[in-house]
Design an enzyme around this catalytic site. Structure first.
Site, PDB file in Angstrom:
ATOM      1  N   LYS A  41       0.809  -1.198   0.000  1.00 44.31           N
ATOM      2  CA  LYS A  41       0.000   0.000   0.000  1.00 44.31           C
ATOM      3  C   LYS A  41       0.850   1.259   0.000  1.00 44.31           C
ATOM      4  O   LYS A  41       0.384   2.332  -0.383  1.00 44.31           O
ATOM      5  CB  LYS A  41      -0.860   0.050   1.279  1.00 44.31           C
ATOM      6  CG  LYS A  41      -1.896  -1.003   1.401  1.00 44.31           C
ATOM      7  CD  LYS A  41      -2.621  -0.803   2.774  1.00 44.31           C
ATOM      8  CE  LYS A  41      -3.504  -1.962   3.084  1.00 44.31           C
ATOM      9  NZ  LYS A  41      -4.043  -1.870   4.453  1.00 44.31           N
ATOM     10  N   GLY A  42       2.085   1.138   0.466  1.00 45.91           N
ATOM     11  CA  GLY A  42       2.889   2.312   0.802  1.00 45.91           C
ATOM     12  C   GLY A  42       3.077   3.332  -0.303  1.00 45.91           C
ATOM     13  O   GLY A  42       3.294   4.510  -0.033  1.00 45.91           O
ATOM     14  N   GLU A  97       8.022   2.687  -5.740  1.00 46.69           N
ATOM     15  CA  GLU A  97       8.110   2.172  -4.366  1.00 46.69           C
ATOM     16  C   GLU A  97       8.153   3.330  -3.380  1.00 46.69           C
ATOM     17  O   GLU A  97       8.674   4.402  -3.693  1.00 46.69           O
ATOM     18  CB  GLU A  97       9.393   1.353  -4.207  1.00 46.69           C
ATOM     19  CG  GLU A  97       9.207  -0.149  -4.303  1.00 46.69           C
ATOM     20  CD  GLU A  97       8.539  -0.763  -3.072  1.00 46.69           C
ATOM     21  OE1 GLU A  97       7.813  -0.054  -2.342  1.00 46.69           O
ATOM     22  OE2 GLU A  97       8.741  -1.960  -2.843  1.00 46.69           O
ATOM     23  N   ASP A  98       7.647   3.096  -2.189  1.00 49.00           N
ATOM     24  CA  ASP A  98       7.775   4.079  -1.125  1.00 49.00           C
ATOM     25  C   ASP A  98       9.200   4.117  -0.588  1.00 49.00           C
ATOM     26  O   ASP A  98       9.800   5.164  -0.454  1.00 49.00           O
ATOM     27  CB  ASP A  98       6.762   3.793   0.001  1.00 49.00           C
ATOM     28  CG  ASP A  98       6.784   2.341   0.482  1.00 49.00           C
ATOM     29  OD1 ASP A  98       7.552   1.515  -0.080  1.00 49.00           O
ATOM     30  OD2 ASP A  98       6.029   2.022   1.414  1.00 49.00           O
ATOM     31  N   ASP A 101      14.451  -0.692   1.575  1.00 43.96           N
ATOM     32  CA  ASP A 101      15.065  -0.868   2.889  1.00 43.96           C
ATOM     33  C   ASP A 101      16.137  -1.960   2.765  1.00 43.96           C
ATOM     34  O   ASP A 101      17.271  -1.668   2.417  1.00 43.96           O
ATOM     35  CB  ASP A 101      13.932  -1.226   3.864  1.00 43.96           C
ATOM     36  CG  ASP A 101      14.370  -1.331   5.306  1.00 43.96           C
ATOM     37  OD1 ASP A 101      15.350  -0.673   5.673  1.00 43.96           O
ATOM     38  OD2 ASP A 101      13.726  -2.067   6.070  1.00 43.96           O
ATOM     39  N   LYS A 129      17.202   3.435   2.208  1.00 45.29           N
ATOM     40  CA  LYS A 129      17.999   3.341   3.441  1.00 45.29           C
ATOM     41  C   LYS A 129      19.192   2.446   3.160  1.00 45.29           C
ATOM     42  O   LYS A 129      19.146   1.250   3.450  1.00 45.29           O
ATOM     43  CB  LYS A 129      17.157   2.641   4.522  1.00 45.29           C
ATOM     44  CG  LYS A 129      16.261   3.504   5.348  1.00 45.29           C
ATOM     45  CD  LYS A 129      15.730   2.634   6.486  1.00 45.29           C
ATOM     46  CE  LYS A 129      14.310   2.957   6.810  1.00 45.29           C
ATOM     47  NZ  LYS A 129      13.710   1.982   7.745  1.00 45.29           N
ATOM     48  N   PHE A 150      12.931   4.320  11.355  1.00 46.60           N
ATOM     49  CA  PHE A 150      11.627   3.866  10.879  1.00 46.60           C
ATOM     50  C   PHE A 150      10.776   5.091  10.579  1.00 46.60           C
ATOM     51  O   PHE A 150      10.448   5.866  11.472  1.00 46.60           O
ATOM     52  CB  PHE A 150      10.952   2.968  11.912  1.00 46.60           C
ATOM     53  CG  PHE A 150       9.712   2.328  11.380  1.00 46.60           C
ATOM     54  CD1 PHE A 150       9.786   1.192  10.586  1.00 46.60           C
ATOM     55  CD2 PHE A 150       8.465   2.880  11.638  1.00 46.60           C
ATOM     56  CE1 PHE A 150       8.641   0.603  10.063  1.00 46.60           C
ATOM     57  CE2 PHE A 150       7.309   2.304  11.115  1.00 46.60           C
ATOM     58  CZ  PHE A 150       7.397   1.167  10.335  1.00 46.60           C
ATOM     59  N   VAL A 151      10.431   5.264   9.312  1.00 48.48           N
ATOM     60  CA  VAL A 151       9.720   6.474   8.896  1.00 48.48           C
ATOM     61  C   VAL A 151       8.250   6.190   8.582  1.00 48.48           C
ATOM     62  O   VAL A 151       7.881   5.060   8.239  1.00 48.48           O
ATOM     63  CB  VAL A 151      10.409   7.142   7.683  1.00 48.48           C
ATOM     64  CG1 VAL A 151      11.732   7.756   8.080  1.00 48.48           C
ATOM     65  CG2 VAL A 151      10.602   6.154   6.537  1.00 48.48           C
ATOM     66  N   ASP A 157       3.244   3.555   6.742  1.00 51.32           N
ATOM     67  CA  ASP A 157       2.436   3.370   7.956  1.00 51.32           C
ATOM     68  C   ASP A 157       3.246   2.962   9.178  1.00 51.32           C
ATOM     69  O   ASP A 157       4.392   2.508   9.070  1.00 51.32           O
ATOM     70  CB  ASP A 157       1.383   2.286   7.719  1.00 51.32           C
ATOM     71  CG  ASP A 157       1.996   0.892   7.717  1.00 51.32           C
ATOM     72  OD1 ASP A 157       2.993   0.691   6.989  1.00 51.32           O
ATOM     73  OD2 ASP A 157       1.511   0.015   8.446  1.00 51.32           O
ATOM     74  N   ARG A 163      -0.546   6.890   7.347  1.00 50.33           N
ATOM     75  CA  ARG A 163      -0.279   6.926   5.903  1.00 50.33           C
ATOM     76  C   ARG A 163      -0.681   8.274   5.301  1.00 50.33           C
ATOM     77  O   ARG A 163      -0.187   8.678   4.264  1.00 50.33           O
ATOM     78  CB  ARG A 163      -1.063   5.822   5.178  1.00 50.33           C
ATOM     79  CG  ARG A 163      -0.593   4.412   5.484  1.00 50.33           C
ATOM     80  CD  ARG A 163      -1.221   3.436   4.501  1.00 50.33           C
ATOM     81  NE  ARG A 163      -1.111   2.051   4.947  1.00 50.33           N
ATOM     82  CZ  ARG A 163      -0.058   1.270   4.704  1.00 50.33           C
ATOM     83  NH1 ARG A 163       0.983   1.740   4.055  1.00 50.33           N
ATOM     84  NH2 ARG A 163      -0.039   0.027   5.129  1.00 50.33           N
TER      85      ARG A 163
END
Ligand code: 5GP
Length: 174
Positions: A41-42, A97-98, A101, A129, A150-151, A157, A163
């Site tokens: 969903k990001g 992509e959001d 990682d 990251k 952690f963002v 979310d 979100r």
């Protein structure tokens, strides 16, 4: 436990970077058959803004994925929960992509999509990251490199909340 949120990247900084990325993508994909593939969903907020910053007759589709892992760590085993609405053969796919990682999710998706015979597959991620990378991923279009925190916000979310924040923030736990 209460949560305080500090701002890491403002809405204005995001908007300016999205405009730059959109202009670059517009140049690079001129006369091609661009399909943006938002990874849910990001990426839904970023994909919506990025699509409007690209001045091309693109298609937009979404992929639902679930990553199996321990807590917030992804394992690289990615299940498609919602597939694309149309085939991508001979099209120029740009994943939206959001955040990249560990890199496991997008690396898996790129490998999977190459079997579907697209003309090309590239990756656009708002955030990266690098400190947490487990596999090397070529992020062709990158918004911001961030430190290992952690963002949340702008699609990202924390337990399905936040979100809708218009900025990228960090949850500070007291
Ligand atoms: P990767 O497979 O690259 O480790 O993980 C990618 C996915 O993990 C992202 O699409 C996102 O859903 C989630 N993720 C990774 N880091 C963060 C983070 O800092 N905040 C949030 N909210 N999600 C993250």
């Amino acid at each position: 436990m209460s949560e305080r949120i500090s701002v890491m990247i403002t809405a204005e900084q995001i908007a300016a970077r999205v405009r730059e990325l959109g202009a670059q993508i517009t140049k690079d994909y001129k006369d091609r058959s661009l399909v943006l593939v938002g990874v849910l969903k990001g990426s839904f907020v970023f994909a919506a803004d990025l699509a409007r910053a690209i001045d091309l007759p693109l298609r937009i589709d979404f992929l639902g994925v679930r990553s199996y892992g321990e807590g917030t760590e992804s394992s690289g085993v990615v299940q498609i929960t919602h597939d694309l609405s149309k085939p991508i053969s001979n099209e120029d796919v740009l994943f939206v992509e959001d955040i990249v990682d560990t890199g496991l999710t997008i690396a898996h998706l790129v490998d999977l999509f190459r079997t579907r015979n697209p003309r090309s597959v590239k990756v656009c991620s708002l955030l990266h990251k690098p400190a947490r990378a487990k596999v090397s991923v070529n992020v062709d279009y990158l918004g911001f490199t961030i430190e290992d925190k952690f963002v949340i916000g702008y699609g990202l979310d924390f337990a399905e909340k936040y979100r809708n924040l218009p900025y990228i923030g960090v949850v500070e736990r007291d």
